[in-house]
Write an enzyme that holds these catalytic residues in place. Structure first.
Site, mmCIF file in Angstrom:
data_model
loop_
_atom_site.group_PDB
_atom_site.id
_atom_site.type_symbol
_atom_site.label_atom_id
_atom_site.label_comp_id
_atom_site.label_asym_id
_atom_site.label_seq_id
_atom_site.Cartn_x
_atom_site.Cartn_y
_atom_site.Cartn_z
ATOM 1 N N ASP A 177 0.881 -1.166 0.000
ATOM 2 C CA ASP A 177 0.000 0.000 0.000
ATOM 3 C C ASP A 177 0.926 1.227 0.000
ATOM 4 O O ASP A 177 2.136 1.088 0.218
ATOM 5 C CB ASP A 177 -0.860 -0.072 1.266
ATOM 6 C CG ASP A 177 -1.593 1.206 1.561
ATOM 7 O OD1 ASP A 177 -2.257 1.713 0.647
ATOM 8 O OD2 ASP A 177 -1.479 1.712 2.702
ATOM 9 N N ASP A 197 0.037 5.032 1.332
ATOM 10 C CA ASP A 197 -0.045 5.920 2.499
ATOM 11 C C ASP A 197 0.126 5.139 3.794
ATOM 12 O O ASP A 197 -0.568 4.159 4.038
ATOM 13 C CB ASP A 197 -1.404 6.638 2.526
ATOM 14 C CG ASP A 197 -1.484 7.687 1.443
ATOM 15 O OD1 ASP A 197 -0.650 8.600 1.444
ATOM 16 O OD2 ASP A 197 -2.381 7.566 0.581
ATOM 17 N N ASP A 234 -1.434 -0.672 6.070
ATOM 18 C CA ASP A 234 -1.711 -0.192 7.424
ATOM 19 C C ASP A 234 -3.180 -0.343 7.791
ATOM 20 O O ASP A 234 -3.531 -0.296 8.959
ATOM 21 C CB ASP A 234 -1.321 1.290 7.565
ATOM 22 C CG ASP A 234 -2.159 2.176 6.682
ATOM 23 O OD1 ASP A 234 -1.961 2.158 5.449
ATOM 24 O OD2 ASP A 234 -3.048 2.881 7.204
#
Ligand SMILES: [Mg+2]
Length: 489
Positions: free
Chosen positions: A52, A54, A330
């Site tokens: 991912d 961000d 996250d």
């Protein structure tokens, strides 16, 4: 008369050191650079690493939270015509914590445990804690939040939303602040409207995300991780919900203008989690100007940028299936849940909060409080069978002391909501999902630099309830110094 662990008076003989009560080697060896394993993962079997963007490749400093909060607050006032008085509220660092739930209709922020119970003392209306009696009254005499109201699979229930995104910390703070303004000024409002407006204001800030690159932390470490993986013959791919122009600026900042050379496949605006479950949206290619092309996608080629798409096409076109793929993200729901439950990729969760939480767990204060809490609970377990008035009185005093200890432990992490991993004694709702949806978890991607790429992560065998001896059983008591045993009698 002696003093107890907190310096107040007690009747126990206390000539021994209280640190003797801490089981040897408990906490002070924790290191936030460690990768923790929920499940066994052998890196030698992993050929393909997915990421991912961000808060996975790009870690942001806390200053970004203030910027998001300020921009969204001003948007609320200027575009939704909210009262000017809200502007007086500055951002409150460390007010909210990831994984909290928000009751959309009642406007309450709260912490819920793995068994769907609200942790008492952690319900906030605006910026003020709500008394437990009032909470019980509002929820029909129980702290339990039924599953059908709760967060659903992706953290969005009809009445209660779980904030799982790290970006949502300023969002929770803005919700609390705006609620607080209306309540303290006695202005009637509908919390549902407020929730929607704050969501929209925060979403608007993300659209302006071009300045995020100035908040990126540890960019050189991300660069080092990517470099090392590629040098070891691993294939890399990126699946992000962010737009290309945004990712491009951040990656150029961290890795340089040739960052795309590291990746075999780059997918932007993927619309996770739907990317992992729907097989409707096809991939589209972006040309060098960022404009969408119209040709059918029959292969995912290195050096190209693709938008949207879905995992089913991704698997068909790449053949990257099963345990040879390790995906880092996250967001437990949007990034990891479907991969773990439906597709069998290995999953790695990025949990930046571990850095601060492991520091707290390593302090003597935490170890002493926790050890005494455990010991006291064990004493209460025995004392409860004594029914004489004196024993009952002692039991009540211990109950109060136990409450104080719990509050002190909570305050070491965050005075409002405590640790993101634990309620008083249970795992949090967040923690339970972290264990369920991630094979391994770590503070940041850079933790990978501490391990050989053929390293196997073995989870610790922690005892189940029926496997663990009761606290202060003979076995443990035998290890204590004689004075310590006397203390336990
Ligand atoms: Mg992310």
């Amino acid at each position: 008369m002696k003093t107890n662990i907190r310096g107040t008076e007690c009747y126990a003989p206390c000539s021994f050191k209280y640190s003797d009560l801490i089981p040897p080697g408990t906490c002070n060896l924790l290191n936030s650079s460690t990768i923790f394993a929920n499940n066994e993962v052998n890196l030698a079997e992993v050929d393909i690493y997915g990421f991912d963007y961000d808060y996975t490749l790009a870690l942001y400093s806390n200053a970004l939270d203030t910027m998001i909060y300020n921009t969204a607050r001003d948007f609320l006032i200027e575009h939704f015509k909210y009262p000017e008085g809200i502007r007086k509220y500055d951002y409150i660092p460390n007010f909210a914590a990831r994984g909290l739930h928000y009751d959309i209709q009642k406007g309450l922020l709260m912490k819920i445990d793995a068994f769907h119970y609200i942790q008492s003392g952690t319900v906030y209306r605006g910026l003020s804690p709500m008394p437990d009696e009032e909470v019980l009254q509002l929820y029909g005499g129980t702290y339990h939040i039924p599953l059908q109201q709760d967060s659903g699979f992706y953290g969005k229930g009809p009445k209660v939303k779980q904030f799982m995104d790290i970006f949502s910390i300023p969002e929770m703070t803005l919700l609390a602040v705006a609620n607080d303004f209306f309540i303290t000024n006695d202005i009637p409002y509908d919390p549902v409207h407020l929730f929607r407006d704050v969501s929209e204001a925060i979403g608007m800030v993300h659209l302006k995300g071009y300045m995020y690159k100035w908040f990126i932390l540890r960019g050189e470490e991300t660069h080092a991780v990517l470099h090392r993986l590629v040098n070891n013959g691993k294939k890399l791919f990126l699946i992000t919900n962010s737009p290309f122009s945004f990712v491009d600026k951040g990656m150029m900042h961290m890795v340089g203008k040739n960052w795309r050379d590291f990746f075999d496949v780059v997918i932007v605006q993927a619309d996770k989690p739907h990317f992992f479950t729907d097989c409707i949206k096809p991939f589209r290619r972006l040309d060098g100007n960022g404009d969408l092309r119209w040709e059918k996608i029959n292969s995912l080629d290195k050096g190209q940028i693709y938008k949207q798409g879905n995992l089913f096409d991704f698997l068909r076109l790449t053949g990257w299936r099963g345990s040879k793929v390790l995906y880092f993200g996250d967001h437990l729901y949007s990034d990891l849940a479907d991969l773990m439950l439906r597709h069998g990729w290995r999953t790695a969760a990025i949990v930046p909060e571990l850095e601060q939480e492991t520091k707290v767990v390593c302090t003597d204060r935490y170890a002493l409080n926790l050890t005494w809490l455990q010991a006291l609970t064990g004493l209460m377990e025995r004392m409860q069978t004594h029914r004489d008035p004196e024993s009952k009185q002692v039991f009540r005093e211990w109950q109060n002391e136990r409450e104080e200890l719990r509050a002190m432990i909570k305050n070491l992490f965050n005075p409002h909501f405590g640790s993101i991993f634990r309620t008083r004694h249970n795992p949090t709702y967040f923690s339970r999902h972290l264990c369920r949806f991630s094979d391994i978890y770590m503070t940041s991607l850079s933790c990978l630099l501490n391990y050989d790429l053929s390293y196997t992560f073995y989870p610790r065998r922690t005892p189940l309830q029926h496997e663990a001896p009761l606290w202060m059983d003979q076995l443990y008591a035998a290890q204590l110094p004689p004075q310590g045993k006397a203390f336990l009698l």
